[in-house]
Design a protein around this motif. Structure first.
Motif, short mmCIF file in Angstrom:
data_model
loop_
_atom_site.label_atom_id
_atom_site.label_comp_id
_atom_site.label_asym_id
_atom_site.label_seq_id
_atom_site.Cartn_x
_atom_site.Cartn_y
_atom_site.Cartn_z
N LEU A 1 0.78 -1.28 -0.07
CA LEU A 1 -0.08 0.08 -0.10
C LEU A 1 0.92 1.21 -0.08
N LEU A 2 2.20 1.17 0.16
CA LEU A 2 2.98 2.20 0.39
C LEU A 2 3.32 2.98 -0.95
N GLU A 3 3.06 2.39 -2.15
CA GLU A 3 3.29 2.98 -3.44
C GLU A 3 2.13 4.00 -3.70
N PRO A 4 0.89 3.56 -3.59
CA PRO A 4 -0.33 4.45 -3.77
C PRO A 4 -0.36 5.48 -2.75
N LEU A 5 -0.17 5.24 -1.36
CA LEU A 5 -0.32 6.09 -0.37
C LEU A 5 0.82 7.27 -0.32
N SER A 6 2.06 6.89 -0.79
CA SER A 6 3.10 7.92 -0.64
C SER A 6 2.90 9.13 -1.67
N ASN B 1 0.14 10.43 -2.00
CA ASN B 1 -0.70 11.39 -1.62
C ASN B 1 -0.28 12.17 -0.33
N LEU B 2 0.94 11.97 0.00
CA LEU B 2 1.70 12.40 1.10
C LEU B 2 2.53 13.70 0.81
N SER B 3 2.48 14.61 1.58
CA SER B 3 3.68 15.64 1.21
C SER B 3 5.12 15.70 2.09
N CYS B 4 5.12 14.50 2.54
CA CYS B 4 6.39 14.46 3.35
C CYS B 4 7.79 14.28 2.74
N ASP B 5 8.67 14.58 3.17
CA ASP B 5 10.24 14.55 2.61
C ASP B 5 10.74 13.19 2.31
N GLY B 6 10.03 12.04 3.08
CA GLY B 6 10.57 10.70 2.92
C GLY B 6 9.83 9.93 4.16
N PHE B 7 10.40 8.56 4.53
CA PHE B 7 9.69 7.65 5.26
C PHE B 7 10.55 7.14 6.25
N ASN C 1 -8.27 3.64 10.33
CA ASN C 1 -9.18 3.46 10.93
C ASN C 1 -9.39 1.93 11.29
N LYS C 2 -10.46 1.41 11.95
CA LYS C 2 -10.72 0.02 12.10
C LYS C 2 -10.90 -0.67 10.72
N LYS C 3 -11.28 0.08 9.66
CA LYS C 3 -11.49 -0.60 8.36
C LYS C 3 -10.23 -0.80 7.51
N GLY C 4 -9.11 0.00 7.84
CA GLY C 4 -7.86 -0.19 7.40
C GLY C 4 -7.72 0.98 6.43
N GLU C 5 -8.72 2.06 6.26
CA GLU C 5 -8.48 3.19 5.49
C GLU C 5 -7.72 4.29 6.25
N VAL C 6 -6.83 4.81 5.31
CA VAL C 6 -6.09 5.76 5.69
C VAL C 6 -6.16 7.29 5.38
N ASP C 7 -6.06 8.06 6.57
CA ASP C 7 -6.52 9.39 6.26
C ASP C 7 -5.24 10.38 6.18
N ASP D 1 -5.02 12.93 4.59
CA ASP D 1 -5.06 14.43 4.79
C ASP D 1 -4.79 15.01 6.00
N MET D 2 -5.02 14.04 7.28
CA MET D 2 -4.50 14.34 8.51
C MET D 2 -2.96 14.44 8.58
N LEU D 3 -2.25 13.41 7.84
CA LEU D 3 -0.94 13.58 8.06
C LEU D 3 -0.29 14.80 7.30
N ASN D 4 -0.87 15.15 6.10
CA ASN D 4 -0.38 16.34 5.54
C ASN D 4 -0.72 17.78 6.59
N ARG D 5 -1.78 17.48 7.05
CA ARG D 5 -1.93 18.80 8.13
C ARG D 5 -0.74 18.78 8.90
N CYS D 6 -0.49 17.72 9.51
CA CYS D 6 0.71 17.43 10.38
C CYS D 6 2.05 18.02 9.96
N PHE D 7 2.17 17.48 8.55
CA PHE D 7 3.56 17.94 8.01
C PHE D 7 3.65 19.35 7.94
N GLY D 8 2.24 20.10 7.47
CA GLY D 8 2.26 21.37 7.30
C GLY D 8 2.54 22.11 8.50
N TYR D 9 1.87 21.69 9.57
CA TYR D 9 1.97 22.23 11.03
C TYR D 9 3.47 22.50 11.28
N ILE D 10 4.36 21.31 11.05
CA ILE D 10 5.53 21.33 11.54
C ILE D 10 6.40 22.13 10.62
#
Length: 272
Positions: free
Chosen positions: A22-27, A29-35, A248-254, A256-265
């Protein structure tokens, strides 16, 4: 310049069957600099496949997080098995070109109950990681007997060249974030012991086990204004990892929430 990383443990867990592919499609959609790649105990027989996959998709992995049961095994004096597993983690880190390797030197229900075992074992872990040219970082993991700062001090007294990763949630659990700012502990950053930070929030009180979950920045009670003011003061410009659980409990990944964290930092660090 500082780099903001995302823990793969924030994306991949039991609800989505720990499917590392799942890392390829999820990555995308993420605005981080790496993992920061999180190793799981169910992946030891897949380590070679994981390394090949991560190389194939081309994501940047400056930091790897050791599988957490290693520290628990050390606490139980199961040193031989712990070192065998640790070496597998080092081999994987080397293959994915991670330069830093985070370890929970103590962990689990046993935690720091037998800290003398963990203290003694560190020298063997350090020797193994050094053989692979990887920088080993000991995290300020929560304790059920003492506290992480006390153990950091014991480790630094025994091993003068030791390096650490400071986790804001772990520190807040023990009400030890403010210790980072005190002159008494300035050796942690003046002497370059802290080489990495985990940025997560915490909503509980002192050693509130019921609240020990990894929250997004801003959803707990940590004073991040004070924290990042300190980061500016000491002119730290290394790596940070967001570990806030995003599935979440269904395995769905948010994402947008992570991107907000990256932006905050980034906003607090004044970086684009």
């Amino acid at each position: 310049m500082s780099k903001i990383l995302c823990s793969t443990g924030a994306l991949i867990g039991k609800p989505n069957n720990r499917d590392y592919k799942l890392l390829e499609p999820l990555s995308q959609n993420l605005s981080c600099d790496g993992f920061e790649f999180m190793m799981y105990n169910s992946w030891y027989d897949k380590a070679d496949n994981i390394a090949e996959y991560l190389q194939e998709i081309g994501i940047i992995v400056p930091v790897m997080h050791c599988e957490k049961h290693i520290g628990e095994a050390l606490s139980k004096n199961e040193t031989k098995e712990a070192l065998r597993l640790f070496k597998i983690n080092c081999v994987l880190a080397d293959k994915i070109h991670a330069k830093k390797l985070v370890i929970h030197l103590w962990d689990g229900i046993t935690s720091d109950m037998n800290f003398h075992n963990n203290l003694e074992a560190y020298k063997y872990l350090s020797d193994i990681s050094n053989n692979y040219g990887i920088e080993l970082l000991v995290e300020n993991v929560v304790c059920n007997r003492e506290n992480p700062m006390k153990h950091w001090c014991e480790l630094a007294e025994r091993y003068s060249g030791i390096h650490f990763v400071f986790d804001t949630k772990m520190a807040s659990f023990h009400q030890q974030i403010d210790l980072l700012y005190k002159e008494e502990y300035s050796w942690l950053w003046k002497d370059g012991h802290i080489r990495h930070y985990h940025i997560n929030d915490y909503a509980g009180g002192y050693m509130d086990w019921n609240q020990l979950c990894t929250l997004p920045v801003g959803e707990g009670n940590i004073d991040f204004d004070a924290f990042f003011s300190f980061i500016h003061k000491i002119q730290y410009n290394g790596t940070f990892t967001v570990e806030a659980t995003a599935f979440n409990k269904k395995g769905e990944v948010d994402t947008d929430m992570l991107n907000r964290c990256f932006g905050y930092i980034r906003k607090h660090l004044d970086i684009d």
